[in-house]
Write an enzyme that holds these catalytic residues in place. Structure first.
Site, mmCIF file in Angstrom:
data_model
loop_
_atom_site.group_PDB
_atom_site.id
_atom_site.type_symbol
_atom_site.label_atom_id
_atom_site.label_comp_id
_atom_site.label_asym_id
_atom_site.label_seq_id
_atom_site.Cartn_x
_atom_site.Cartn_y
_atom_site.Cartn_z
ATOM 1 N N ALA A 164 -18.645 54.044 13.463
ATOM 2 C CA ALA A 164 -17.880 55.293 13.528
ATOM 3 C C ALA A 164 -16.605 55.100 14.335
ATOM 4 C CB ALA A 164 -18.729 56.397 14.163
ATOM 5 N N ASP A 165 -15.646 55.952 14.047
ATOM 6 C CA ASP A 165 -14.415 55.987 14.833
ATOM 7 C C ASP A 165 -13.987 57.440 14.969
ATOM 8 O OD1 ASP A 165 -12.383 54.054 16.030
ATOM 9 O OD2 ASP A 165 -11.124 55.543 15.042
#
Length: 186
Positions: A69-70
């Site tokens: 994830a970012d």
């Protein structure tokens, strides 16, 4: 049961994922994050999430489901990254005073059992109240939010900082578990 790996060392993401996936491993991605510009696009953030998950997937030899994830904070279509220092953090938070901004988390799930890749982005709108210089400096000096996009962690902000949140607060913290569950199930 499939082996699940979180490709992040974020304590916030670990805590959130633990609420919906009781058993998982942590294998932080060694992907070096770089942004060519601070112009926001979903493709840019989704590519970062994909690259983080891929880097970890490449290091895992056995079958597993890897979650990468970012999260970014976006103001006027510009990405607010992690602050460089105290002054940068203060200026970032001051720029969010009395305006609405977006927090976007892109999630990538690589399933090595099925050789599939899923990517989804979640956007939450956050509107800060009018903040005084003293409020901002006290927050920065107390919480030292230098490892957080946009220089803040929603879970530690004093209640008077936020006018409203439209969307998932978990997304603002760093991982929308409802989206993760949906991606794992489909």
């Amino acid at each position: 049961m499939k082996r699940i790996i979180l490709a992040s060392n974020s304590p916030r993401r670990k805590e959130l994922l633990k609420n919906v996936v009781p058993v998982f491993e942590v294998h932080p991605s060694k992907y070096e994050e770089t942004l060519d510009t601070k112009e926001f696009s979903y493709k840019k953030i989704e590519t970062l999430a994909l690259n983080k998950a891929k880097k970890t997937a490449d290091e895992i030899t056995n079958n597993a489901v890897i979650i990468g994830a970012d999260t970014v904070v976006v103001l006027n279509n510009k990405i607010l990254t992690k602050p460089a220092d105290r002054n940068d953090a203060i200026n970032m938070i001051k720029s969010l005073s009395n305006v609405e901004h977006q927090v976007v988390t892109s999630i990538c799930i690589i399933d090595k059992y099925t050789n599939s890749v899923k990517i989804k982005s979640v956007t939450t709108k956050v509107h800060f109240a009018e903040l005084t210089e003293k409020m901002v400096e006290t927050y920065v000096d107390t919480y030292k939010p230098f490892d957080k996009a946009g220089a803040y962690g929603i879970q530690e902000l004093p209640p008077e900082f936020v006018k409203y949140i439209d969307g998932s607060i978990e997304n603002v913290i760093g991982l929308c578990t409802e989206t993760v569950l949906s991606m794992l199930e489909n």
